[in-house]
Design a protein around this motif. Structure first.
Motif, short mmCIF file in Angstrom:
data_model
loop_
_atom_site.label_atom_id
_atom_site.label_comp_id
_atom_site.label_asym_id
_atom_site.label_seq_id
_atom_site.Cartn_x
_atom_site.Cartn_y
_atom_site.Cartn_z
N ILE A 126 0.85 -1.19 0.00
CA ILE A 126 0.00 0.00 0.00
C ILE A 126 0.88 1.24 0.00
N ASP A 127 0.65 2.10 -0.98
CA ASP A 127 1.40 3.35 -1.15
C ASP A 127 0.63 4.52 -0.56
N ALA A 128 -0.70 4.53 -0.74
CA ALA A 128 -1.54 5.62 -0.22
C ALA A 128 -2.98 5.15 -0.18
N VAL A 129 -3.75 5.74 0.73
CA VAL A 129 -5.19 5.51 0.80
C VAL A 129 -5.85 6.88 0.89
N HIS A 130 -6.79 7.13 -0.03
CA HIS A 130 -7.49 8.41 -0.08
C HIS A 130 -8.98 8.18 0.17
N GLU A 131 -9.62 9.11 0.87
CA GLU A 131 -11.07 9.04 1.04
C GLU A 131 -11.73 9.60 -0.22
N ALA A 132 -12.79 8.92 -0.67
CA ALA A 132 -13.51 9.35 -1.87
C ALA A 132 -14.99 8.99 -1.71
N GLY A 133 -15.76 9.89 -1.14
CA GLY A 133 -17.18 9.62 -0.92
C GLY A 133 -17.38 8.43 -0.01
N ASP A 134 -18.17 7.44 -0.46
CA ASP A 134 -18.42 6.27 0.38
C ASP A 134 -17.42 5.14 0.13
N HIS A 135 -16.32 5.46 -0.55
CA HIS A 135 -15.26 4.50 -0.83
C HIS A 135 -13.90 5.09 -0.45
#
Length: 170
Positions: A126-135
């Motif tokens: 895992i390089d990055a995790v971004h919030e995007a609405g309900d995902h």
């Protein structure tokens, strides 16, 4: 010039109906829990992101109970499912059961679950995790990958599984 009304919303059912006309390949994202047991989820929202560095991404639902385990591990394996693996997809879509009870798999060189008869596998950190609405948008740096079989991919289109049509000959 058309000015859009920012208060206008798209109905959820209309959104699903229209986007259901876009075919998606089906992958299985697998990892290990804290006890070394396999975990996984079926994902239709998988994409390549970058060649340099090699990055891919998938979009897990924020309500997923599997993604927090994958995120905590920090590594995952993308398994590109074949058209013959609808049962694998259904098993990994279930909630609250032993998803791997009827799934054959073997470990990659680093121990991640690689599903038997998948077309390809891509091992990532895992390089990055971004919030995007309900995902979330989970971006993975590709560490290893292999094409294991030549077959038709599992495709999801208009609410069901589909097969690819053979390529036209020149």
């Amino acid at each position: 010039m058309t000015i859009l009304d920012p208060t206008r919303t798209v109905e959820r059912s209309r959104f699903r109906h229209v986007l259901g006309h876009f075919p998606t390949g089906v992958t299985a994202i697998t990892s290990l829990d804290g006890n070394g047991n396999p975990v996984g989820m079926a994902v239709g929202s998988f994409t390549s992101v970058s060649l340099d560095p090699p990055l891919v991404a998938f979009l897990p639902d924020r309500s997923s109970t599997t993604f927090p385990i994958v995120r905590a591990n920090g590594r995952f394996c993308v398994n590109v499912l074949s058209s013959r693996q609808q049962a694998v997809c259904r098993a990994l879509s279930r909630k609250g059961t032993d998803k791997f009870a009827d799934i054959l798999w073997s470990p990659t060189a680093t121990g991640l679950p690689r599903i038997t008869d998948a077309l390809a596998w891509i091992e990532c950190t895992i390089d990055a995790v971004h919030e995007a609405g309900d995902h979330y948008i989970a971006v993975g740096r590709v560490d290893a990958m292999e094409l294991d079989a030549i077959d038709d991919p599992l495709i999801f289109f208009q609410g069901g599984y589909r097969a690819c049509a053979p390529a036209a000959t020149a």
